[in-house]
Design a protein around this motif. Structure first.
Motif, PDB file in Angstrom:
ATOM      1  N   GLY A  48      75.905  22.213  64.070  1.00 34.99           N
ATOM      2  CA  GLY A  48      77.057  22.298  64.958  1.00 34.99           C
ATOM      3  C   GLY A  48      78.112  23.250  64.418  1.00 34.99           C
ATOM      4  O   GLY A  48      78.351  23.317  63.208  1.00 34.99           O
ATOM      5  N   ALA A  49      78.746  24.010  65.346  1.00 37.12           N
ATOM      6  CA  ALA A  49      79.868  24.895  65.016  1.00 37.12           C
ATOM      7  C   ALA A  49      80.991  24.565  65.995  1.00 37.12           C
ATOM      8  O   ALA A  49      81.109  25.178  67.058  1.00 37.12           O
ATOM      9  CB  ALA A  49      79.464  26.361  65.120  1.00 37.12           C
ATOM     10  N   ARG A  50      81.810  23.611  65.656  1.00 37.00           N
ATOM     11  CA  ARG A  50      82.727  22.998  66.624  1.00 37.00           C
ATOM     12  C   ARG A  50      83.817  23.943  67.131  1.00 37.00           C
ATOM     13  O   ARG A  50      84.388  23.709  68.203  1.00 37.00           O
ATOM     14  CB  ARG A  50      83.375  21.757  66.003  1.00 37.00           C
ATOM     15  CG  ARG A  50      84.267  22.061  64.815  1.00 37.00           C
ATOM     16  CD  ARG A  50      85.037  20.849  64.366  1.00 37.00           C
ATOM     17  NE  ARG A  50      85.948  21.191  63.283  1.00 37.00           N
ATOM     18  CZ  ARG A  50      86.959  20.445  62.884  1.00 37.00           C
ATOM     19  NH1 ARG A  50      87.191  19.293  63.491  1.00 37.00           N
ATOM     20  NH2 ARG A  50      87.737  20.831  61.909  1.00 37.00           N
ATOM     21  N   ASN A  58      82.454  29.766  74.932  1.00 33.82           N
ATOM     22  CA  ASN A  58      82.808  29.358  76.307  1.00 33.82           C
ATOM     23  C   ASN A  58      84.284  28.994  76.395  1.00 33.82           C
ATOM     24  O   ASN A  58      84.663  28.101  77.145  1.00 33.82           O
ATOM     25  CB  ASN A  58      81.965  28.160  76.747  1.00 33.82           C
ATOM     26  CG  ASN A  58      81.005  28.520  77.869  1.00 33.82           C
ATOM     27  OD1 ASN A  58      80.929  29.661  78.277  1.00 33.82           O
ATOM     28  ND2 ASN A  58      80.275  27.538  78.369  1.00 33.82           N
ATOM     29  N   GLY A  59      85.100  29.717  75.631  1.00 30.35           N
ATOM     30  CA  GLY A  59      86.510  29.403  75.558  1.00 30.35           C
ATOM     31  C   GLY A  59      86.878  28.945  74.159  1.00 30.35           C
ATOM     32  O   GLY A  59      86.006  28.556  73.368  1.00 30.35           O
ATOM     33  N   ALA A  60      88.130  28.974  73.843  1.00 32.51           N
ATOM     34  CA  ALA A  60      88.595  28.642  72.491  1.00 32.51           C
ATOM     35  C   ALA A  60      88.102  27.262  72.068  1.00 32.51           C
ATOM     36  O   ALA A  60      88.305  26.272  72.772  1.00 32.51           O
ATOM     37  CB  ALA A  60      90.122  28.689  72.446  1.00 32.51           C
ATOM     38  N   ASN A  61      87.420  27.229  70.919  1.00 34.23           N
ATOM     39  CA  ASN A  61      86.945  25.967  70.337  1.00 34.23           C
ATOM     40  C   ASN A  61      86.055  25.170  71.288  1.00 34.23           C
ATOM     41  O   ASN A  61      86.017  23.934  71.225  1.00 34.23           O
ATOM     42  CB  ASN A  61      88.116  25.099  69.883  1.00 34.23           C
ATOM     43  CG  ASN A  61      88.994  25.777  68.855  1.00 34.23           C
ATOM     44  OD1 ASN A  61      88.607  26.774  68.238  1.00 34.23           O
ATOM     45  ND2 ASN A  61      90.189  25.260  68.652  1.00 34.23           N
ATOM     46  N   SER A  62      85.336  25.865  72.140  1.00 29.29           N
ATOM     47  CA  SER A  62      84.381  25.167  73.025  1.00 29.29           C
ATOM     48  C   SER A  62      83.228  24.593  72.221  1.00 29.29           C
ATOM     49  O   SER A  62      82.691  23.547  72.558  1.00 29.29           O
ATOM     50  CB  SER A  62      83.863  26.111  74.108  1.00 29.29           C
ATOM     51  OG  SER A  62      83.392  27.326  73.545  1.00 29.29           O
ATOM     52  N   GLY A  63      82.842  25.303  71.149  1.00 34.90           N
ATOM     53  CA  GLY A  63      81.819  24.800  70.247  1.00 34.90           C
ATOM     54  C   GLY A  63      80.403  25.172  70.644  1.00 34.90           C
ATOM     55  O   GLY A  63      80.127  25.475  71.816  1.00 34.90           O
ATOM     56  N   THR A  64      79.521  25.166  69.648  1.00 41.43           N
ATOM     57  CA  THR A  64      78.106  25.440  69.894  1.00 41.43           C
ATOM     58  C   THR A  64      77.230  24.524  69.053  1.00 41.43           C
ATOM     59  O   THR A  64      77.648  24.000  68.016  1.00 41.43           O
ATOM     60  CB  THR A  64      77.732  26.898  69.557  1.00 41.43           C
ATOM     61  OG1 THR A  64      78.042  27.160  68.184  1.00 41.43           O
ATOM     62  CG2 THR A  64      78.454  27.878  70.451  1.00 41.43           C
ATOM     63  N   VAL A  65      75.999  24.375  69.499  1.00 36.75           N
ATOM     64  CA  VAL A  65      74.948  23.657  68.766  1.00 36.75           C
ATOM     65  C   VAL A  65      73.702  24.527  68.769  1.00 36.75           C
ATOM     66  O   VAL A  65      73.327  25.069  69.814  1.00 36.75           O
ATOM     67  CB  VAL A  65      74.645  22.292  69.408  1.00 36.75           C
ATOM     68  CG1 VAL A  65      73.382  21.681  68.822  1.00 36.75           C
ATOM     69  CG2 VAL A  65      75.821  21.345  69.239  1.00 36.75           C
ATOM     70  N   THR A  66      73.077  24.674  67.604  1.00 30.55           N
ATOM     71  CA  THR A  66      71.875  25.492  67.482  1.00 30.55           C
ATOM     72  C   THR A  66      70.775  24.687  66.805  1.00 30.55           C
ATOM     73  O   THR A  66      71.028  23.984  65.826  1.00 30.55           O
ATOM     74  CB  THR A  66      72.149  26.757  66.649  1.00 30.55           C
ATOM     75  OG1 THR A  66      73.311  27.423  67.163  1.00 30.55           O
ATOM     76  CG2 THR A  66      70.961  27.708  66.701  1.00 30.55           C
ATOM     77  N   VAL A  67      69.571  24.793  67.332  1.00 32.26           N
ATOM     78  CA  VAL A  67      68.394  24.158  66.744  1.00 32.26           C
ATOM     79  C   VAL A  67      67.504  25.261  66.175  1.00 32.26           C
ATOM     80  O   VAL A  67      67.188  26.236  66.867  1.00 32.26           O
ATOM     81  CB  VAL A  67      67.618  23.336  67.782  1.00 32.26           C
ATOM     82  CG1 VAL A  67      66.382  22.700  67.149  1.00 32.26           C
ATOM     83  CG2 VAL A  67      68.519  22.256  68.383  1.00 32.26           C
TER      84      VAL A  67
END
Length: 564
Positions: A58-60, A65-74
């Motif tokens: 996780g990269a919160r 998708n906007g400021a601090n929307s965050g991402t998850v990568t597998v």
């Protein structure tokens, strides 16, 4: 009894091998400044069904998708490539605040996974949510949301096992901002892996407990056929303000099975919490809890404790080395990294200064003996390596569990872009411990090693001893546990029963301490003389020779684990 009585002394004498002995299999970096990639990391199970465990990160604060929307990568454990990537829906969702592998909760043969977005606004500003994805297709299976604004539902998340015994795995989610029992008393909710329906809701006891800051699934600790769960409240006050608390709940009834309390005020016991694996090899998973502000050898050096999963009895206590190390900032199971049949644990220490101020570290401890096996250090000041720790499973398929460590404040790709590292425990390090005995010629004999102990191959692993009295018969003796026992005026450093190698004369045409000993222990291992000398076996060895009047001459001791 003798062994347990001396383990505390041994731990103080034991010196582990350096972190550089292990192998970094892969380093992933955050894409840009302030992503905080690695804020959450976990083993994901075998998502794509290729026989290898995969990894979820996780990269919160990623802004895709906007400021601090965050991402998850597998990521694939086979070749470290990206399998799936997800973005938070809108600004300040903070998707990737928490992540977890779930196992195959929908019984389709592929491991599934989930992530928390504690800033999501589905039920009001900051109510939070958890999203669950199919490992087979990557599609969203369902989304569960916090009930009201500022709940921060999804701050923590873990696979709960099959809590309701319906044949499908369930999920536990923490929401420390819930106000049911007062401001930020907190909540944890167990939801069905089938559809996200609420199975249990557990509430914090008092104002500002922040119950649900950490959660863990423990498996069936009371052997009633239902998986059980644990919830941390680091600001609860059972032993003084913010001493912290962890409660373990029955999956069958929802009742509290037992409660674990921090020792003194401001420990923040329960700030980190995990299933430790089966540390004592009794068939039941145990619990590891971090108290990063606990006072071990110095103020806020930090403490991590392992408890028996069956009854909450204390099994192990580990502490940071120095003041303000914040050891216990993160905790996790390391899997059985040395393949000795006992699960090991890993603990992060974000303000450890090994490689600069707050460079951070992660340390692995043996479940079998409680000794430190590895130290992995950050590479730069303020990196806070060890912010998150976890087993990676056996991603490289070599028969030994690998490890995940993150430093979400790493600056390689920009300020606080973050990194995650996959680390193999191989080659296992060697170390020295214990105290030699001054011999009749006035010298302190010393043992040393060169090379790597291996169960196969042609490379040498040389064990040598120097400063031995000339022309004396001696031998190397070894065993499978250390000791610190008085013996003929010196110290026996190997726990009986011991085994021995063939006798060898120390040689030298001179006098005094000019004798020596040397042998290729790999030839001894691979020669088949001792069937217990196999890959993963921990070995403790010491050199003995006949000194004057047949009294014992003794070196210090060496420890090593046999590599494949």
């Amino acid at each position: 009894m003798r062994k347990s009585a001396v383990l505390g002394v041994i731990a103080a004498l034991f010196v582990s091998g350096a972190a550089s002995a292990q192998t970094t299999l892969k380093t992933w970096l955050g894409n840009s400044a302030d992503d905080e990639f690695g804020y959450a990391i976990r083993n994901c199970g075998d998502v794509n069904n290729d026989g290898r465990d995969d990894v979820i990160v996780g990269a919160r604060w990623d802004d895709q998708n906007g400021a601090n929307s965050g991402t998850v990568t597998v990521y694939s454990g086979l070749n470290y490539t990206q399998l799936y990537a997800y973005k938070g829906d809108t600004a300040y969702d903070r998707l990737g605040t928490s992540v977890t592998g779930l196992g195959d909760i929908n019984n389709d043969g592929f491991a599934d996974y989930a992530a928390g977005a504690d800033g999501d606004d589905n039920s009001g500003s900051g109510s939070g949510s958890v999203r669950v994805w199919s490992g087979k297709t990557g599609a969203v299976m369902f989304t569960a949301s916090g009930p009201t604004a500022d709940d921060a539902f999804g701050t923590s998340i873990a696979a709960a096992g099959d809590v309701n015994s319906d044949g499908f795995g369930d999920i536990i989610v923490g929401a420390p901002g819930v106000d049911t029992n007062g401001f930020a008393a907190g909540m944890a909710r167990v939801i069905s892996g089938v559809n996200g329906a609420t199975l249990y809701t557990f509430n914090g006891a008092a104002i500002s407990d922040y119950f649900g800051t950490s959660v863990a699934g423990l498996g069936d600790v009371n052997n009633d056929g239902f998986s059980d769960v644990a919830v941390g409240a680091p600001y609860a006050d059972p032993s003084g303000a913010a001493s912290g608390q962890v409660r373990v709940f029955s999956g069958k009834t929802g009742a509290v099975l037992y409660t674990l309390n921090g020792s003194v005020a401001a420990d923040n016991f329960g700030a980190s919490l995990a299933n430790a694996g089966d540390v004592n090899n009794d068939g039941t998973a145990d619990v590891i809890v971090g108290a990063p502000y606990g006072d071990g050898p110095a103020a806020e050096s930090g403490v991590a404790k392992v408890f028996n999963g069956k009854n909450g009895a204390l099994l192990r206590t580990f502490t940071g080395d120095s003041a303000t190390d914040l050891f216990g900032s993160s905790v996790g199971s390391a899997g059985d990294v040395d393949a000795d049949g006992f699960d090991d644990v890993i603990v992060g220490s974000i303000w450890d200064d090994i490689s600069g101020v707050s460079s951070g570290s992660a340390k692995v401890f043996s479940g079998k003996l409680g000794l430190q096996i590895f130290t992995f250090s950050g590479s730069a000041a303020q990196q806070q390596f060890g912010a998150q720790v976890s087993t990676a499973g056996d991603v490289n398929n070599d028969g030994f569990d690998d490890l995940l460590v993150s430093a979400y404040l790493d600056d390689t790709n920009g300020h606080d872009a973050g990194l995650v590292r996959v680390i193999s425990p191989l080659p296992f390090p060697t170390g020295t411990y214990c105290q030699g005995k001054v011999n009749s010629a006035g010298c302190l004999p010393v043992i040393a090693t060169s090379g790597t102990a291996k169960a196969s191959g042609t490379s040498a692993f040389t064990i040598s001893a120097t400063k031995i009295v000339a022309q004396k018969s001696g031998l190397l003796f070894y065993g499978f546990a250390p000791a610190n026992l008085p013996f003929q005026g010196g110290t026996l450093c190997v726990d009986p029963p011991t085994r021995r190698t063939p006798a060898q004369n120390s040689g030298s045409s001179g006098t005094g301490c000019t004798g020596s000993f040397s042998m290729n222990f790999n030839a001894f291992i691979q020669g088949g003389g001792d069937p217990q000398l196999v890959a993963g076996q921990e070995v403790y060895a010491q050199y003995y020779f006949r000194d004057v009047s047949s009294t014992a001459g003794l070196t210090n001791a060496v420890s090593f684990t046999i590599n494949p």
